[in-house]
Design a protein around this motif. Structure first.
Motif, PDB file in Angstrom:
ATOM      1  N   PRO A  66     -44.526  35.098  78.494  1.00 49.92           N
ATOM      2  CA  PRO A  66     -43.300  35.838  78.187  1.00 49.92           C
ATOM      3  C   PRO A  66     -43.687  37.226  77.681  1.00 49.92           C
ATOM      4  O   PRO A  66     -44.680  37.372  76.980  1.00 49.92           O
ATOM      5  CB  PRO A  66     -42.655  35.017  77.075  1.00 49.92           C
ATOM      6  CG  PRO A  66     -43.731  34.147  76.510  1.00 49.92           C
ATOM      7  CD  PRO A  66     -44.829  34.047  77.517  1.00 49.92           C
ATOM      8  N   CYS A  67     -42.917  38.260  78.061  1.00 51.91           N
ATOM      9  CA  CYS A  67     -43.251  39.619  77.655  1.00 51.91           C
ATOM     10  C   CYS A  67     -42.964  39.805  76.161  1.00 51.91           C
ATOM     11  O   CYS A  67     -41.829  39.635  75.721  1.00 51.91           O
ATOM     12  CB  CYS A  67     -42.445  40.613  78.469  1.00 51.91           C
ATOM     13  SG  CYS A  67     -42.652  42.293  77.874  1.00 51.91           S
ATOM     14  N   PHE A  68     -43.990  40.183  75.408  1.00 56.05           N
ATOM     15  CA  PHE A  68     -43.817  40.287  73.947  1.00 56.05           C
ATOM     16  C   PHE A  68     -43.135  41.583  73.514  1.00 56.05           C
ATOM     17  O   PHE A  68     -42.916  41.812  72.332  1.00 56.05           O
ATOM     18  CB  PHE A  68     -45.156  40.081  73.214  1.00 56.05           C
ATOM     19  CG  PHE A  68     -46.223  41.066  73.582  1.00 56.05           C
ATOM     20  CD1 PHE A  68     -46.333  42.263  72.902  1.00 56.05           C
ATOM     21  CD2 PHE A  68     -47.128  40.786  74.611  1.00 56.05           C
ATOM     22  CE1 PHE A  68     -47.310  43.180  73.237  1.00 56.05           C
ATOM     23  CE2 PHE A  68     -48.117  41.704  74.954  1.00 56.05           C
ATOM     24  CZ  PHE A  68     -48.209  42.905  74.267  1.00 56.05           C
ATOM     25  N   LEU A  69     -42.797  42.455  74.488  1.00 50.84           N
ATOM     26  CA  LEU A  69     -42.073  43.678  74.126  1.00 50.84           C
ATOM     27  C   LEU A  69     -40.579  43.591  74.459  1.00 50.84           C
ATOM     28  O   LEU A  69     -39.797  44.447  74.048  1.00 50.84           O
ATOM     29  CB  LEU A  69     -42.694  44.894  74.814  1.00 50.84           C
ATOM     30  CG  LEU A  69     -44.133  45.240  74.395  1.00 50.84           C
ATOM     31  CD1 LEU A  69     -44.607  46.502  75.120  1.00 50.84           C
ATOM     32  CD2 LEU A  69     -44.255  45.419  72.892  1.00 50.84           C
ATOM     33  N   CYS A  70     -40.176  42.578  75.217  1.00 48.15           N
ATOM     34  CA  CYS A  70     -38.761  42.416  75.522  1.00 48.15           C
ATOM     35  C   CYS A  70     -38.021  41.934  74.265  1.00 48.15           C
ATOM     36  O   CYS A  70     -38.508  41.070  73.545  1.00 48.15           O
ATOM     37  CB  CYS A  70     -38.566  41.407  76.648  1.00 48.15           C
ATOM     38  SG  CYS A  70     -38.712  42.157  78.282  1.00 48.15           S
ATOM     39  N   THR A  71     -36.830  42.512  74.040  1.00 50.12           N
ATOM     40  CA  THR A  71     -36.068  42.213  72.818  1.00 50.12           C
ATOM     41  C   THR A  71     -35.897  40.713  72.599  1.00 50.12           C
ATOM     42  O   THR A  71     -36.015  40.224  71.472  1.00 50.12           O
ATOM     43  CB  THR A  71     -34.662  42.858  72.909  1.00 50.12           C
ATOM     44  OG1 THR A  71     -34.810  44.130  73.540  1.00 50.12           O
ATOM     45  CG2 THR A  71     -34.045  43.043  71.550  1.00 50.12           C
ATOM     46  N   GLU A 107     -35.781  48.648  78.731  1.00 47.31           N
ATOM     47  CA  GLU A 107     -35.795  47.696  79.849  1.00 47.31           C
ATOM     48  C   GLU A 107     -37.208  47.278  80.226  1.00 47.31           C
ATOM     49  O   GLU A 107     -38.131  48.089  80.179  1.00 47.31           O
ATOM     50  CB  GLU A 107     -35.147  48.336  81.081  1.00 47.31           C
ATOM     51  CG  GLU A 107     -33.638  48.296  81.033  1.00 47.31           C
ATOM     52  CD  GLU A 107     -33.010  49.372  81.902  1.00 47.31           C
ATOM     53  OE1 GLU A 107     -33.642  49.808  82.889  1.00 47.31           O
ATOM     54  OE2 GLU A 107     -31.883  49.800  81.573  1.00 47.31           O
ATOM     55  N   HIS A 108     -37.333  46.031  80.625  1.00 50.45           N
ATOM     56  CA  HIS A 108     -38.602  45.519  81.116  1.00 50.45           C
ATOM     57  C   HIS A 108     -38.933  46.215  82.436  1.00 50.45           C
ATOM     58  O   HIS A 108     -38.113  46.244  83.343  1.00 50.45           O
ATOM     59  CB  HIS A 108     -38.483  44.003  81.324  1.00 50.45           C
ATOM     60  CG  HIS A 108     -39.776  43.348  81.696  1.00 50.45           C
ATOM     61  ND1 HIS A 108     -40.718  43.005  80.749  1.00 50.45           N
ATOM     62  CD2 HIS A 108     -40.289  42.991  82.890  1.00 50.45           C
ATOM     63  CE1 HIS A 108     -41.758  42.459  81.364  1.00 50.45           C
ATOM     64  NE2 HIS A 108     -41.512  42.429  82.666  1.00 50.45           N
ATOM     65  N   GLY A 109     -40.098  46.796  82.550  1.00 51.84           N
ATOM     66  CA  GLY A 109     -40.483  47.461  83.802  1.00 51.84           C
ATOM     67  C   GLY A 109     -41.827  48.130  83.628  1.00 51.84           C
ATOM     68  O   GLY A 109     -42.195  48.557  82.539  1.00 51.84           O
ATOM     69  N   ASP A 145     -46.673  45.480  81.960  1.00 50.87           N
ATOM     70  CA  ASP A 145     -45.420  45.248  82.679  1.00 50.87           C
ATOM     71  C   ASP A 145     -44.189  45.755  81.917  1.00 50.87           C
ATOM     72  O   ASP A 145     -43.065  45.521  82.327  1.00 50.87           O
ATOM     73  CB  ASP A 145     -45.255  43.746  82.981  1.00 50.87           C
ATOM     74  CG  ASP A 145     -45.397  42.873  81.737  1.00 50.87           C
ATOM     75  OD1 ASP A 145     -45.924  43.371  80.710  1.00 50.87           O
ATOM     76  OD2 ASP A 145     -44.983  41.703  81.782  1.00 50.87           O
ATOM     77  N   HIS A 146     -44.414  46.430  80.776  1.00 44.27           N
ATOM     78  CA  HIS A 146     -43.272  46.925  79.991  1.00 44.27           C
ATOM     79  C   HIS A 146     -43.634  48.289  79.402  1.00 44.27           C
ATOM     80  O   HIS A 146     -44.552  48.393  78.592  1.00 44.27           O
ATOM     81  CB  HIS A 146     -42.927  45.919  78.886  1.00 44.27           C
ATOM     82  CG  HIS A 146     -41.575  46.156  78.279  1.00 44.27           C
ATOM     83  ND1 HIS A 146     -40.668  45.139  78.037  1.00 44.27           N
ATOM     84  CD2 HIS A 146     -40.966  47.306  77.867  1.00 44.27           C
ATOM     85  CE1 HIS A 146     -39.561  45.655  77.511  1.00 44.27           C
ATOM     86  NE2 HIS A 146     -39.733  46.978  77.389  1.00 44.27           N
ATOM     87  N   LEU A 147     -42.872  49.314  79.819  1.00 35.36           N
ATOM     88  CA  LEU A 147     -43.171  50.687  79.403  1.00 35.36           C
ATOM     89  C   LEU A 147     -43.166  50.842  77.875  1.00 35.36           C
ATOM     90  O   LEU A 147     -42.188  50.473  77.217  1.00 35.36           O
ATOM     91  CB  LEU A 147     -42.130  51.642  80.012  1.00 35.36           C
ATOM     92  CG  LEU A 147     -42.239  53.117  79.593  1.00 35.36           C
ATOM     93  CD1 LEU A 147     -43.557  53.726  80.057  1.00 35.36           C
ATOM     94  CD2 LEU A 147     -41.057  53.914  80.134  1.00 35.36           C
TER      95      LEU A 147
HETATM   96 ZN   LIG Z   1     -40.714  43.180  78.707  1.00 34.68          ZN
END
Ligand SMILES: [Zn+2]
Length: 298
Positions: A66-71, A107-109, A145-147
């Motif tokens: 799971p992306c650790f920077l996504c809210t 945003e995830h990207g 994967d997350h700016l």
């Molecule tokens: Zn993310």
């Protein structure tokens, strides 16, 4: 903004155990300077950086976690400050320097600098006393994967002192190859960066984004931008297990992170210099790009 950040740290150290632990870890971190040629690099022993130093950043591993920077995936106690242009600033729970921040896009990207360099300059201009860094997706970003950017206090920021002795766009005998651009004109700097990135993409065949780290800061109305073109992500000593080090922007700015005590005790200035040489762009390619830039009006 600086006051709001101070208050954020005060609140988050009390409310967020992971951050409190990281800040305590940093307080116990030992640093020692090593002399290389005419400059110093500070070796810093930070055990809590081991996960970042050894992070698997291949596409498969990234896709699986799971992306650790996504809210949605942040720790419940984690709180941010909205920055404008879609960025939110958070305390980094695995600090390398004082007031270490992660600045995350909403945003995830994909981590990429195209169209975002102006945002980076704006962030630096609102953070006096701080540096701001960008790690390319294959050059030390543990969330490719997350700016995101990172920022931190310039209380210790060796490259800033080193650059006081330098006027040009390259730094002679510096072990690492780096382009330095200074200016007060935001759009001219953005244009200049786009040009360098295009030249590096051509020279290395790596598109759309060449391997890069960027570190910059704003002082006395002027930005100072350091762009490190890279040859590779990790040095051979990492893969052989000889030294657990994986330099990104902050290391290249002169704070060289080692998570293991045995490495902290034995690493030498020669080791650091040869790692810097190995991971930044080869001299001949670098000099070609530098010559082109110097020949262009700016
Ligand atoms: Zn993310």
């Amino acid at each position: 903004m600086i006051d709001a950040i101070e208050q954020l740290f005060d609140r988050q150290i009390r409310a967020w155990p992971r951050l409190a632990k990281g800040i305590q870890g940093l307080a116990h971190a030992r640093s020692r300077p090593v002399r290389i040629d005419w400059f110093d690099v500070f070796i810093r022993h930070i055990p809590h950086r081991v996960a970042s130093t050894t992070a698997a950043v291949d596409q498969e591993s990234i896709a699986r976690r799971p992306c650790f920077l996504c809210t949605a995936n942040l720790d419940p106690e984690e709180e941010g400050i909205e920055f404008g242009s879609g960025f939110t600033l958070y305390c980094n729970p695995f600090p390398i320097v004082e007031r270490h921040l992660t600045i995350v896009y909403k945003e995830h990207g994909m981590q990429q600098i195209a169209q975002r360099f102006g945002n980076m300059l704006d962030i630096a201009a609102s953070l006096p006393g701080y540096f701001v860094v960008y790690n390319g997706p294959e050059c030390g970003a543990s969330a490719p994967d997350h700016l995101h950017f990172q920022a931190g206090s310039r209380k210790l920021f060796p490259i800033q002192n080193d650059l006081q002795k330098i006027d040009g766009i390259v730094v002679p005998n510096y072990a690492r190859n780096v382009f330095v651009f200074r200016g007060r004109d935001r759009s001219a700097l953005v244009e200049r960066m786009e040009r360098v990135i295009a030249l590096l993409a051509n020279a290395t065949g790596k598109r759309p984004e060449p391997l890069i780290n960027i570190a910059l800061f704003f002082e006395s109305g002027k930005w100072v931008v350091c762009l490190f073109p890279r040859a590779k992500h990790r040095p051979d000593v990492f893969h052989s297990g000889e030294l657990t080090v994986s330099p990104a922007s902050i290391d290249l700015c002169g704070i060289f992170v080692v998570p293991f005590e045995k490495d902290f005790e034995r690493i030498t200035g020669d080791n650091v210099a040869s790692i810097f040489r190995e991971v930044t762009l080869r001299d001949d390619v670098f000099q070609d790009v530098a010559a082109r830039l110097e020949a262009e009006p700016w």
